[in-house]
Design a protein around this motif. Structure first.
Motif, PDB file in Angstrom:
ATOM      1  N   LEU A  42       0.262  -1.151   0.487  1.00  0.00           N
ATOM      2  CA  LEU A  42      -0.123  -0.197  -0.123  1.00  0.00           C
ATOM      3  C   LEU A  42       1.014   1.252  -0.180  1.00  0.00           C
ATOM      4  N   HIS A  43       0.234   2.470  -0.453  1.00  0.00           N
ATOM      5  CA  HIS A  43       1.018   3.196  -0.852  1.00  0.00           C
ATOM      6  C   HIS A  43       0.968   4.518   0.944  1.00  0.00           C
ATOM      7  N   GLU A  44       1.515   5.044   1.412  1.00  0.00           N
ATOM      8  CA  GLU A  44       2.178   5.670   2.460  1.00  0.00           C
ATOM      9  C   GLU A  44       0.211   6.568   2.375  1.00  0.00           C
ATOM     10  N   ARG A  45      -0.347   7.095   1.262  1.00  0.00           N
ATOM     11  CA  ARG A  45      -1.308   7.838   1.898  1.00  0.00           C
ATOM     12  C   ARG A  45      -2.794   6.889   2.205  1.00  0.00           C
ATOM     13  N   ASP A  46      -2.381   5.337   1.236  1.00  0.00           N
ATOM     14  CA  ASP A  46      -3.089   4.466   2.001  1.00  0.00           C
ATOM     15  C   ASP A  46      -3.772   4.390   3.380  1.00  0.00           C
ATOM     16  N   TYR A  47      -1.616   4.207   3.911  1.00  0.00           N
ATOM     17  CA  TYR A  47      -2.218   3.817   5.270  1.00  0.00           C
ATOM     18  C   TYR A  47      -2.767   5.065   6.400  1.00  0.00           C
ATOM     19  N   VAL A  48      -2.419   6.015   5.627  1.00  0.00           N
ATOM     20  CA  VAL A  48      -3.125   7.257   6.302  1.00  0.00           C
ATOM     21  C   VAL A  48      -3.976   7.468   6.603  1.00  0.00           C
ATOM     22  N   GLN A  49      -5.048   7.243   5.532  1.00  0.00           N
ATOM     23  CA  GLN A  49      -6.180   7.991   5.628  1.00  0.00           C
ATOM     24  C   GLN A  49      -7.338   5.753   6.542  1.00  0.00           C
ATOM     25  N   LEU A  93      -4.393   7.523  20.611  1.00  0.00           N
ATOM     26  CA  LEU A  93      -4.571   8.184  19.479  1.00  0.00           C
ATOM     27  C   LEU A  93      -4.479   9.286  19.789  1.00  0.00           C
ATOM     28  N   THR A  94      -3.067  10.254  20.549  1.00  0.00           N
ATOM     29  CA  THR A  94      -2.694  11.667  20.249  1.00  0.00           C
ATOM     30  C   THR A  94      -1.376  11.580  19.719  1.00  0.00           C
ATOM     31  N   PRO A  95      -0.569  10.751  19.071  1.00  0.00           N
ATOM     32  CA  PRO A  95       0.825  10.818  18.163  1.00  0.00           C
ATOM     33  C   PRO A  95      -0.335  11.197  16.540  1.00  0.00           C
ATOM     34  N   PRO A  96       0.575  11.085  16.208  1.00  0.00           N
ATOM     35  CA  PRO A  96       0.021  12.193  14.506  1.00  0.00           C
ATOM     36  C   PRO A  96       0.173  11.114  14.174  1.00  0.00           C
ATOM     37  N   LEU A  97      -0.543  11.073  13.249  1.00  0.00           N
ATOM     38  CA  LEU A  97      -0.618   9.859  12.464  1.00  0.00           C
ATOM     39  C   LEU A  97       0.951   9.796  10.911  1.00  0.00           C
TER      40      LEU A  97
END
Length: 126
Positions: A42-49, A93-97
């Motif tokens: 997966l692309h990085e942006r997919d993991y982020v989403q 859940l606090t740390p940045p994605l």
């Protein structure tokens, strides 16, 4: 100083509006993410989403857990366990994605833990 937190777009304030959660859909997504092979392509942006979806949903489930736990007596073991899970949710859940499988899986595990606790508070898991 720049903030590294992601704001959840919720203009209708649905997280706190007691809208029924789509539990089955998220439980399926949790199961799928936790069953991934070690390196799904997966692309990085997919993991982020995916992590963003889990983060928003985890916050909504946490609000339900918090509401049910608040109804229990202060010395209740079920309330104490709920507070532990809620504290862990706040911490995780606090740390940045991050655009990593590890981040997505961590958020998936948090959703699973929150649903397990919610089930015990509402007697669904008994």
């Amino acid at each position: 100083m720049t903030s590294h937190h992601t704001a959840l777009y919720d203009p209708a304030n649905l997280i706190r509006a007691h809208v029924p959660l789509d539990r089955a859909r998220y439980e399926s997504l949790v199961a799928a993410v936790l069953a991934w092979p070690d390196e799904p392509a997966l692309h990085e942006r997919d993991y982020v989403q995916i992590a963003l979806q889990f983060t928003g949903h985890a916050r909504a489930v946490a609000a339900d857990v918090r509401q049910h736990a608040a109804r229990l007596p202060k010395g209740s073991g079920r309330r104490a366990l709920a507070e532990v899970v809620l504290g862990e949710a706040d911490r995780r859940l606090t740390p940045p994605l991050q655009g990593t499988m590890s981040c997505a899986r961590s958020r998936a595990r948090m959703v699973r833990a929150l649903y397990e606790r919610l089930g015990r508070l509402t007697d669904r898991a008994r």
